[in-house]
Design a protein around this motif. Sequence first.
Motif, PDB file in Angstrom:
ATOM      1  N   LYS A 174      66.387  71.008  38.273  1.00  6.04           N
ATOM      2  CA  LYS A 174      66.352  70.282  37.008  1.00  6.04           C
ATOM      3  C   LYS A 174      67.234  70.994  35.996  1.00  6.04           C
ATOM      4  O   LYS A 174      67.321  72.226  36.002  1.00  6.04           O
TER       5      LYS A 174
ATOM      6  N   TRP B  80      65.723  68.283  31.034  1.00  8.30           N
ATOM      7  CA  TRP B  80      65.012  67.327  31.897  1.00  8.30           C
ATOM      8  C   TRP B  80      63.880  66.630  31.150  1.00  8.30           C
ATOM      9  O   TRP B  80      63.624  65.444  31.348  1.00  8.30           O
ATOM     10  N   ASN B  81      63.211  67.368  30.261  1.00 12.42           N
ATOM     11  CA  ASN B  81      62.085  66.771  29.532  1.00 12.42           C
ATOM     12  C   ASN B  81      62.525  65.610  28.641  1.00 12.42           C
ATOM     13  O   ASN B  81      61.717  64.758  28.283  1.00 12.42           O
TER      14      ASN B  81
ATOM     15  N   GLN C 212      64.342  62.887  31.902  1.00  8.02           N
ATOM     16  CA  GLN C 212      63.483  62.668  33.076  1.00  8.02           C
ATOM     17  C   GLN C 212      64.252  62.293  34.344  1.00  8.02           C
ATOM     18  O   GLN C 212      63.729  61.603  35.206  1.00  8.02           O
TER      19      GLN C 212
END
Length: 810
Positions: A79, A83-84, A87
């Motif tokens: 990731k 990524w947060n 997604q």
Amino acid sequence: MPRWSKITLRIFIGLVALVLLVFVGLGLYVNANKKTLLATITTQLNKNLNGSLTIGSMDPTFFKGFPGVSISLKNVVIKDSLWNVHQHTLLEAQDFEVSVNTMALLTGTIEIKKIGISNAKIDLYTDTSGYSNTAVFRKKDKKKPASDKGSTDAQLKQFSLSNVNFIVDNRKGHKLFHFEVASLKGDMDYSFSGWEAQLKLKTLAKSMAFNTRRGSFIKDKVLEGPFKINYDENTGVIQVAQNQLNIGKDPFMIAAKFDTSKENTEFTIDIKAPSILWRDAANLLAPNITEKLLMFDLKQPIDASCILHGDMGPGGDPEINVTALVNDNVLKTPGALIDSCSFKGVFTNNYEKGKGLTDANSAIKLYQFKGAYTEMPFSIDTVMILNLEKPIATGVFKSKFDVAKLNKAIGTETLKFGKGTATVKLDYKADIVDFKLHKPLVTGTINVVNADVSYVPRRLNFTNTAVSLNFTTDDLFIKNIRLQSGKSIVMMDGRIRNFLNLYYNAPEKILLNWQIRSPQLHLGEFLGFLESRKPVRTAKRNSKHSSFSEDVNNLFEKSKVDMHLRVEKVYYNKFVGTDVMADLFLSEAGIGMKNISVKQGAGSMKVDGNITQTGKLNRFLVNTTLNNIDIKSFFYSFDNFGMTTLTSKNLKGYLFSKSTIGGLITDQGKLVTNSLSGDINFDLKQGALLRFEPVKSVGKFAFPFRDLDNITFSNLNGKFDVRGPLITINPMQINSSILNMDVAGVYSMSKGTNIAVDVPLRNPKKDSDITDKNEKQARRMKGIVLHLLATDGDDGKIKIKLNKNRKKAE
């Protein structure tokens, strides 16, 4: 066994045993230190990442990587640091196999020899701002010296993918590439300047959209084949060498170049398909293009090539340049079938540099286009189709063919062609609507020679016809026409102003100006113009030629014709005229006649009027002036105007007359006598009544010694009122060589004749010496006067009898 052989065998066995011991030892070492090695591998791989790499578990697989050590990683996830936010996980792999260098492990370094990824998803995501999750990989800083001399960057020697879902999702550039990779195997070699890879691929293309708003290329097609790829670290360029790649069932030769040094990776893809069917090629393109291309078809495979150039950023569509070679093929279009079709076709969406890669800046060029339409060969040097949003086609159309082949092209409902040759050269410019030429503007010529043609709705047949059509920007010139129908020969020149505009938009406003010359004209051969039109057969309404045929038929019937005739000799039934001049106006409603003049012998005739077409019976109104016409010839020419008692055999003299007559005429040119209506004023000079039986039957008793076979008139004038079959004779004085008479009444061309005739028995010769007109007029009715009545007899002939009712009235 020789001693040296035994020694060699012992050494070999010893080496194999030593390797096995080392391999087993390493395996035991790896198994005993899994957690430490997993941490080491994770740390090593995370060195160059802006994000995180996690590994669920690690197990050695001894014999897969022999003589190296192979490690199977489970649930590998990579990731990026953001990524947060988005997604999108760069890598999710259930099975991730890594093979490392055995000797490097003993020194504490990781050298990756092979990576195998199975049951995984790779998602390369770029958001609308241009950020990509591939930022997880740090770029190598070439200027920064290596700080850790005890380790080296991991180098990949071999890799494989199996059952991998690979996605490139670029939201900023509206691009989506999605492949379900069944298998991908590659070998890597490194050099000081980069690396080289040998790949073998089998994958299903779920999406290859350079612009998601337009759809995907090669959607749901299987791609299978090898690749050879080179990467140069100095330039950042990836080169894909040309090799065969199967897309679906068709083989392609593919080469590519990717420049990763740019902010948005630029690419050039070179695709060649030396033998592919048109429909198969069309189905590889985006839906908006496929839908349009499938309106056409080519029966045999074509040689096609395509170069795509663009970038992976927000540049929109790539630049597309397509070349196709078509040879002796069959082309199917929305409106026609072209046989023996050959051409070189070129497509570009960057026709004018700097104006964008759009449909409005797209062009199709067809070079040396040749083919045959319904066996009519033609060629077009260069076809240009510009601006595919509002397409405009231009070109030069050339053809030479037998005109009889037009029958198959346009049908035979309007025009039917026999022998003859046509030569065509036309420059055209036309809008394209639904992939058909719409209202083309043409300039050039059409020449037809030695042709036989029939105008079917009017049953007119022409032989040895010649015509030259010259289309200018505004007008149509029709020159050097030669028509022959039976014995008639006609030469014509014409002009239609604003022809094409009116042809497409208002055919009823077309006015054709004709200048017509003829050495001889037989009017009976053109009676088709009086006939009601034969209806066009509806059975062919849906045929491929119906639209053009109906347009031509519509043009013939709705357009107007202004004709100026000069004819040396004209024939109509028994009538023969010379030095004919006429102005005729033909329209859908009928025929207008002006300034018609005809010479007959020493006399002349002038006519104007009109004929209104209402079906099989056509209404006419004609004004006629006769000057010095030989009455005998005149009556003979027109079949005595329907009279049976008084004929040309009974008449002599020169007629001067003015008349207005209306009525009906059949489509065969026959007068409907009971429809006639009008007035006739006449003056007969040097006239004579020859062997007229009604007069002779009475005169042989009343005037036995006078010449009843040749009754001459010094001057005879009068007025007739025509109402159907009845001709009213206004009171008229007849002064002849044998007698004088007053005549009044009705003459019928069928039944109903009732003419009162007053005949003095006094011989006119007795008064021949009297010069005073008043005295002569007073004497003409002196003496005994016979009151006679001409009526219908039982046998249908006119009978003369005494008018008893007249005597009573007196």
